[in-house]
Design a protein around this motif. Structure first.
Motif, PDB file in Angstrom:
ATOM      1  N   GLU A  27      48.031  18.645  29.286  1.00  0.00           N
ATOM      2  CA  GLU A  27      46.686  18.675  29.860  1.00  0.00           C
ATOM      3  C   GLU A  27      46.681  19.229  31.284  1.00  0.00           C
ATOM      4  N   LEU A  28      47.862  19.409  31.867  1.00  0.00           N
ATOM      5  CA  LEU A  28      47.962  19.993  33.204  1.00  0.00           C
ATOM      6  C   LEU A  28      48.083  21.514  33.151  1.00  0.00           C
ATOM      7  N   LEU A  29      48.043  22.083  31.961  1.00  0.00           N
ATOM      8  CA  LEU A  29      48.033  23.535  31.811  1.00  0.00           C
ATOM      9  C   LEU A  29      46.728  24.081  32.380  1.00  0.00           C
ATOM     10  N   THR A  30      46.806  25.169  33.159  1.00  0.00           N
ATOM     11  CA  THR A  30      45.584  25.745  33.720  1.00  0.00           C
ATOM     12  C   THR A  30      44.792  26.472  32.639  1.00  0.00           C
ATOM     13  N   ILE A  31      43.509  26.669  32.912  1.00  0.00           N
ATOM     14  CA  ILE A  31      42.652  27.382  31.959  1.00  0.00           C
ATOM     15  C   ILE A  31      43.163  28.806  31.751  1.00  0.00           C
ATOM     16  N   LYS A  32      43.600  29.451  32.819  1.00  0.00           N
ATOM     17  CA  LYS A  32      44.093  30.831  32.708  1.00  0.00           C
ATOM     18  C   LYS A  32      45.373  30.886  31.885  1.00  0.00           C
ATOM     19  N   ALA A  33      46.287  29.946  32.134  1.00  0.00           N
ATOM     20  CA  ALA A  33      47.530  29.921  31.360  1.00  0.00           C
ATOM     21  C   ALA A  33      47.227  29.699  29.884  1.00  0.00           C
ATOM     22  N   HIS A  34      46.276  28.817  29.589  1.00  0.00           N
ATOM     23  CA  HIS A  34      45.904  28.555  28.197  1.00  0.00           C
ATOM     24  C   HIS A  34      45.323  29.808  27.550  1.00  0.00           C
ATOM     25  N   ARG A  35      44.477  30.524  28.279  1.00  0.00           N
ATOM     26  CA  ARG A  35      43.870  31.740  27.729  1.00  0.00           C
ATOM     27  C   ARG A  35      44.928  32.773  27.369  1.00  0.00           C
ATOM     28  N   ILE A  36      45.876  32.991  28.267  1.00  0.00           N
ATOM     29  CA  ILE A  36      46.920  33.991  28.004  1.00  0.00           C
ATOM     30  C   ILE A  36      47.845  33.513  26.896  1.00  0.00           C
ATOM     31  N   LEU A  37      48.230  32.257  26.951  1.00  0.00           N
ATOM     32  CA  LEU A  37      49.133  31.694  25.943  1.00  0.00           C
ATOM     33  C   LEU A  37      48.573  31.855  24.535  1.00  0.00           C
ATOM     34  N   THR A  38      47.291  31.643  24.387  1.00  0.00           N
ATOM     35  CA  THR A  38      46.686  31.678  23.059  1.00  0.00           C
ATOM     36  C   THR A  38      46.216  33.059  22.622  1.00  0.00           C
ATOM     37  N   SER A  39      46.400  34.055  23.490  1.00  0.00           N
ATOM     38  CA  SER A  39      45.924  35.397  23.134  1.00  0.00           C
ATOM     39  C   SER A  39      47.035  36.429  22.989  1.00  0.00           C
ATOM     40  N   VAL A  40      48.191  36.227  23.626  1.00  0.00           N
ATOM     41  CA  VAL A  40      49.266  37.228  23.539  1.00  0.00           C
ATOM     42  C   VAL A  40      49.931  37.191  22.166  1.00  0.00           C
ATOM     43  N   PRO A  41      50.465  38.334  21.723  1.00  0.00           N
ATOM     44  CA  PRO A  41      51.139  38.360  20.423  1.00  0.00           C
ATOM     45  C   PRO A  41      52.572  37.827  20.462  1.00  0.00           C
ATOM     46  N   LEU A  97      57.650  44.793  24.890  1.00  0.00           N
ATOM     47  CA  LEU A  97      56.808  45.451  25.896  1.00  0.00           C
ATOM     48  C   LEU A  97      56.769  46.958  25.682  1.00  0.00           C
ATOM     49  N   GLU A  98      57.902  47.546  25.361  1.00  0.00           N
ATOM     50  CA  GLU A  98      57.953  48.993  25.095  1.00  0.00           C
ATOM     51  C   GLU A  98      57.118  49.349  23.870  1.00  0.00           C
ATOM     52  N   ALA A  99      57.020  48.425  22.934  1.00  0.00           N
ATOM     53  CA  ALA A  99      56.246  48.674  21.722  1.00  0.00           C
ATOM     54  C   ALA A  99      54.765  48.398  21.920  1.00  0.00           C
ATOM     55  N   GLY A 100      54.385  48.031  23.162  1.00  0.00           N
ATOM     56  CA  GLY A 100      52.969  47.832  23.466  1.00  0.00           C
ATOM     57  C   GLY A 100      52.469  46.418  23.273  1.00  0.00           C
ATOM     58  N   ARG A 101      53.384  45.467  23.037  1.00  0.00           N
ATOM     59  CA  ARG A 101      52.972  44.089  22.828  1.00  0.00           C
ATOM     60  C   ARG A 101      53.084  43.283  24.127  1.00  0.00           C
ATOM     61  N   ASP A 102      52.021  42.576  24.495  1.00  0.00           N
ATOM     62  CA  ASP A 102      52.062  41.691  25.661  1.00  0.00           C
ATOM     63  C   ASP A 102      52.972  40.507  25.374  1.00  0.00           C
ATOM     64  N   VAL A 103      53.689  40.067  26.403  1.00  0.00           N
ATOM     65  CA  VAL A 103      54.623  38.944  26.252  1.00  0.00           C
ATOM     66  C   VAL A 103      54.353  37.913  27.337  1.00  0.00           C
ATOM     67  N   ALA A 104      54.217  36.648  26.932  1.00  0.00           N
ATOM     68  CA  ALA A 104      54.106  35.534  27.875  1.00  0.00           C
ATOM     69  C   ALA A 104      55.416  34.762  27.861  1.00  0.00           C
ATOM     70  N   VAL A 105      56.047  34.647  29.023  1.00  0.00           N
ATOM     71  CA  VAL A 105      57.294  33.895  29.143  1.00  0.00           C
ATOM     72  C   VAL A 105      56.959  32.512  29.692  1.00  0.00           C
ATOM     73  N   LEU A 106      57.256  31.482  28.926  1.00  0.00           N
ATOM     74  CA  LEU A 106      56.945  30.118  29.335  1.00  0.00           C
ATOM     75  C   LEU A 106      57.932  29.643  30.389  1.00  0.00           C
ATOM     76  N   CYS A 107      57.403  28.983  31.404  1.00  0.00           N
ATOM     77  CA  CYS A 107      58.261  28.473  32.477  1.00  0.00           C
ATOM     78  C   CYS A 107      57.753  27.100  32.896  1.00  0.00           C
ATOM     79  N   GLU A 108      58.607  26.083  32.782  1.00  0.00           N
ATOM     80  CA  GLU A 108      58.205  24.751  33.222  1.00  0.00           C
ATOM     81  C   GLU A 108      57.885  24.768  34.714  1.00  0.00           C
ATOM     82  N   GLY A 109      56.906  23.967  35.103  1.00  0.00           N
ATOM     83  CA  GLY A 109      56.570  23.863  36.516  1.00  0.00           C
ATOM     84  C   GLY A 109      55.936  25.134  37.042  1.00  0.00           C
TER      85      GLY A 109
END
Length: 243
Positions: A27-41, A97-109
């Motif tokens: 629940e401490l995830l930011t709105i922006k982080a949630h948006r990107i997390l749920t939209s990237v392939p 990334l070279e193939a055109g796919r967005d990537v989200a790298v998860l990082c604690e904290g």
């Protein structure tokens, strides 16, 4: 001069996101982080040698079945260098990334405060468009969970890893207005001795796994040095009078 025409079928490179996902409470995830997390392939995250996947576990309920997952095995022991593992992980991410796919790298904290994403950032940010999404650091979440203000007015806060040499830790703690000691684990006995030598032991606070369901807060005198996890913190709050 004839204008340069775009190369036919040229693939636009994907975007790299360093996603700060906070200290553990989803629940401490930011709105922006949630948006990107749920939209990237594509989602990438570090895994421990034991097979545990802490970062993914924090946001597991938000990951879609159709998203591609890229685990990055990393050694968390001082005896083994993590450089080749980050090299391998970075190249796996770069393929997407070279193939055109967005990537989200998860990082604690917080990614830019002792975060694992910094090593991916250093390897890929010059090759691909990169955006870092800030997250809540466990250091500051711990202060909230302990109910202890860290700093007042002109206090200087010091954050230091317990992995430092004892002499270095002693010198820095001796002049700190307020301090947070992270990465405790097997180094707790060393920290305890230093705190006692500097007359800081009674002032120090202890917390494990801040914001998680198995969070532990106990008097530092009751801590068993043989059972302190890596995700434990000692906090020395300010003594400044806030009145």
């Amino acid at each position: 001069m004839k204008p340069v025409e775009p190369v036919e079928n040229e693939v636009k490179k994907g975007n790299l996101y360093g996603l700060g996902i906070g200290p553990g409470d989803p629940e401490l995830l930011t709105i922006k982080a949630h948006r990107i997390l749920t939209s990237v392939p594509v989602i990438a995250y570090p895994t421990m040698e034991s097979g545990k996947v802490f970062a993914r576990a924090i946001v597991a309920d938000f990951i879609r079945p159709d998203q591609i997952e890229v685990p990055m095995p990393l050694p968390f022991s001082v005896e083994r260098s993590s450089q080749p593992y980050y090299d391998i992980g970075a190249e796996k991410i770069a393929e997407h990334l070279e193939a055109g796919r967005d990537v989200a790298v998860l990082c604690e904290g917080e990614p830019m405060l002792y975060g694992s994403f910094m090593y991916i950032f250093n390897r890929l940010s010059k090759r691909f468009h990169t955006e870092v999404i800030p997250g809540i650091s466990s250091t500051f979440a711990s202060a909230a969970m302990l109910g202890a203000p860290l700093t007042f007015r002109n206090d200087v806060l010091s954050i230091m890893p317990a992995t430092l040499e004892a002499e270095t830790l002693r010198d820095r703690l001796a002049v700190a207005d307020a301090a947070v000691i992270i990465k405790l684990g097997r180094h707790f006995a060393k920290i305890k001795t230093i705190l006692q030598e500097l007359n800081l032991f009674e002032r120090a606070l202890y917390i494990e796994r801040a914001t998680l369901p198995n969070q532990v807060i106990k008097p530092i005198a009751e801590v068993d040095p043989d059972n302190v996890p890596y995700w434990a913190i000692v906090m020395i709050p300010s003594q400044t009078n806030p009145q």
